[in-house]
Enzyme design. Structure first.
Site, PDB file in Angstrom:
ATOM      1  N   ASP A 274       3.837  -0.707   9.362  1.00 53.58           N
ATOM      2  CA  ASP A 274       2.823  -1.723   9.106  1.00 53.58           C
ATOM      3  C   ASP A 274       2.921  -2.766  10.226  1.00 53.58           C
ATOM      4  OD1 ASP A 274       0.779  -3.236   8.013  1.00 53.58           O
ATOM      5  OD2 ASP A 274       1.574  -3.216   5.981  1.00 53.58           O
ATOM      6  N   GLU A 470      -3.662 -10.221   1.158  1.00 48.56           N
ATOM      7  CA  GLU A 470      -2.199 -10.133   1.259  1.00 48.56           C
ATOM      8  C   GLU A 470      -1.519 -11.371   0.653  1.00 48.56           C
ATOM      9  OE1 GLU A 470      -0.846  -8.269   4.922  1.00 48.56           O
ATOM     10  OE2 GLU A 470      -2.860  -7.574   5.347  1.00 48.56           O
TER      11      GLU A 470
HETATM   12  C1  BGC Z   1      -1.522  -4.672   6.103  1.00 46.11           C
HETATM   13  C2  BGC Z   1      -1.958  -3.224   6.175  1.00 46.11           C
HETATM   14  C3  BGC Z   1      -3.040  -3.056   7.190  1.00 46.11           C
HETATM   15  C4  BGC Z   1      -2.573  -3.589   8.535  1.00 46.11           C
HETATM   16  C5  BGC Z   1      -3.591  -3.437   9.642  1.00 46.11           C
HETATM   17  C6  BGC Z   1      -1.243  -5.239   7.473  1.00 46.11           C
HETATM   18  O1  BGC Z   1      -1.049  -6.616   7.405  1.00 46.11           O
HETATM   19  O2  BGC Z   1      -0.373  -4.779   5.305  1.00 46.11           O
HETATM   20  O3  BGC Z   1      -2.381  -2.793   4.907  1.00 46.11           O
HETATM   21  O4  BGC Z   1      -3.393  -1.702   7.299  1.00 46.11           O
HETATM   22  O5  BGC Z   1      -2.259  -4.969   8.383  1.00 46.11           O
HETATM   23  O6  BGC Z   1      -4.625  -4.335   9.542  1.00 46.11           O
END
Ligand code: BGC
Length: 590
Positions: A274, A470
């Site tokens: 990630d 998030e």
């Molecule tokens: C998230 C992921 C996402 C990635 C790319 C991260 O902060 O946890 O779910 O795919 O960013 O944008």
């Protein structure tokens, strides 16, 4: 256990390619910089295997044409021939997590929590299929979806990315989603990515990027279970999760990434980290790279410091800290995915079949999104059968989320944290616009101040949350975790959404709007736009009917379809509803 990815043809192709790659080219395949941090020339120079758009990161004016041009430039760079390099097509990744929602004009489907209310795996497959089409229409080949999180604490800011807190429900969707996205690697498919492995939804108090403190048996039963059907369908990639399991970060957990996922479950694709997720393994970035690579991360998603990652990996191989066999394994997996997907056979993005299709936000796509909205609505209260409403009634429509396409789409839409207002959600309808289209006497008054007993028979008040993504969506009660105090991840420095899930405290303006109407004796139908269930005891006593609409996306018309009785309410709760004095179990719905 899992569908085998590498057939004989792919194996032969990949092995012959691998044998011709220099160490630099192999390491380059393992790096995925964010588009803002890398030019096409650098893609060629450093042999980069993949580039991504982080949430809201878009080229030019964010049209399909801009995306195709960008992808075309990166792809052409990756295919440049030179004495020291073998051309390998670049794989571009985006978060098409509820439609290709980063792009202006795309069809925006309800977020996963709303889809959980539909209990309709066939609908999931159709949504995934359409999402793949719209992704391909922009020259992109890979989406970081589906999210298979089983959110166990609704304080978690990513609860809306979870279909349900019931692993069986999430599992019942997983295969259909992968099938719809990948189309068995046919022309209409994209590369899917099951995320986040593993235990993302199980953190203590729902803390984003936190620690999941549970037994292995429970981890398997709750959080790993939905991956099994996804692996069965041949999901090509899996994303490692930010969270820890019993104190050990998943990104550095060899047991989970290699022994369980790859060896025991037979996953033949590759593991992507990630966003800078590797950085949290150690204060020493070089050590962090080694820990992640040796644990089983195959590709590194990096916001900015990708050159540093390359240097560290090269050093580690030269000093033996990361064995060459691990690099070969990672690159073999990456090339296998690219080959199985058919990337080597696809022409440059500008010349691809789907790139030339004007299908972003196509009417037939929006029709499916509208169907999903209808099926996702859950009727929680309906005193005296006030619903369905008569479309000829003198309707007052109020509430901050009534005419706000940005709010109804939620996070991961155009911008990482979502948007406010109608302007940036091109196409579709707000909930108000949907009502207005079919109810000739409807009147909008956002704060309810126009309420008038002699002019209005009934009111629809659209209330709830504003967008978030998030950790910025976390609810962190005071005393439990001080906002912004955790050293556990990048969102830690950002404030949480609030301290309580009690709507009357979290968003008192909603109750004020409702009361501005009920004090005139006008009955109120409340529609809640939110990324999770909220405590709404007070609002329930103030209103006659109450509808959970989750984050419906761009097609607000679907709400009117059901409020006026053209379609019945069929959605049932994907999560148990919390309460002060009232409670409904998962599966409830009138
Ligand atoms: C998230 C992921 C996402 C990635 C790319 C991260 O902060 O946890 O779910 O795919 O960013 O944008």
């Amino acid at each position: 256990m899992t569908a085998t990815l590498a057939n004989r043809e792919t194996t032969a192709y990949v092995e012959s390619l691998l044998a011709r790659l220099t160490l630099e080219q192999k390491v380059g395949q393992m790096i995925q910089p964010e588009r803002m941090a890398i030019t096409p020339d650098e893609v060629a120079e450093y042999h980069i295997g993949s580039v991504l758009s982080g949430g809201g990161s878009a080229p030019g004016a964010n049209t399909a044409a801009d995306w195709i041009a960008m992808n075309d430039a990166y792809w052409m760079a990756s295919m440049r021939d030179a004495p020291n390099r073998v051309p390998i097509p670049l794989l571009y990744g985006v978060d098409a997590v509820h439609g290709h929602a980063n792009v202006l004009g795309a069809t925006v489907f309800p977020h996963n929590i709303g889809l959980g209310a539909t209990r309709d795996p066939d609908l999931m497959e159709r949504i995934a299929q359409i999402t793949a089409r719209e992704v391909l229409a922009t020259g992109v080949d890979w989406t970081f979806a589906p999210t298979l999180a089983v959110a166990k604490h609704i304080y978690w800011g990513r609860t809306y990315e979870s279909f349900s807190d019931d692993p069986h429900l999430v599992s019942s969707y997983a295969g259909a989603l992968v099938r719809g996205l990948q189309q068995e690697c046919g022309r209409g498919g994209v590369v899917a990515c099951a995320k986040h492995w593993v235990g993302d939804g199980g953190t203590t108090n729902g803390r984003d990027q936190g620690n999941t403190a549970i037994s292995e048996e429970e981890l398997e039963r709750t959080h790993m279970a939905p991956y099994l059907p996804a692996l069965q369908e041949g999901v090509l990639t899996v994303m490692a999760s930010f969270n820890s399991w019993n104190g050990v970060k998943c990104h550095g957990n060899r047991y989970l990434l290699t022994e369980v996922l790859k060896e025991r479950l037979g996953f033949g694709g590759f593991v992507i980290s990630d966003w800078d997720g590797v950085d949290y393994l150690s204060d020493d970035p070089a050590e962090a790279m080694a820990m992640a690579a040796n644990a089983g991360v195959d590709m590194f998603m990096v916001s900015v410091e990708w050159k540093r990652c390359i240097t560290h990996l090269l050093d580690h191989v030269r000093t033996g800290v990361v064995p060459m066999s691990r690099i070969d394994d990672a690159v073999r997996r990456i090339l296998t995915v690219k080959h199985r997907y058919g990337l080597f056979d696809r022409p440059r993005p500008a010349e691809r079949y789907w790139s030339s299709q004007d299908c972003l936000g196509a009417p037939e796509h929006r029709e499916v999104a509208r169907e999903a909205v209808r099926k996702s609505l859950v009727l929680l209260q309906n005193t005296n059968n006030i619903l369905p409403l008569d479309r000829t009634a003198r309707l007052l429509v109020a509430g901050k989320n009534a005419d706000n396409r940005g709010h109804q789409c939620g996070g991961f839409t155009v911008a990482w944290q979502g948007t406010n207002g109608n302007e940036q959600i091109i196409g579709g309808t707000s909930i108000w616009e949907g009502i207005k289209a079919v109810a000739p006497h409807a009147q909008l008054s956002v704060d309810g101040s126009a309420a008038n007993a002699s002019a209005h028979d009934v009111a629809i008040v659209v209330i709830g949350e504003r967008p978030y993504a998030e950790g910025m969506g976390d609810i962190r009660p005071a005393g439990l975790v001080a906002p912004g105090s955790s050293p556990e991840g990048r969102t830690a420095k950002l404030d949480a959404y609030g301290q309580t899930i009690e709507l009357a405290v979290l968003h008192p303006e909603d109750l004020a709007t409702i009361r501005a109407i009920t004090r005139h004796g006008i009955p109120v139908v409340a529609v809640l736009v939110s990324g999770r269930p909220l405590i709404v005891d007070t609002e329930l006593t103030e209103t006659k009917a109450f509808v959970a609409a989750w984050l419906p996306g761009s097609e607000g018309q679907g709400v009117a379809d059901v409020l006026f009785g053209d379609h019945a309410f069929t959605g049932v709760l994907p999560f148990a509803w919390p309460h002060i004095t009232t409670r409904w179990p998962r599966g409830y719905g009138l």
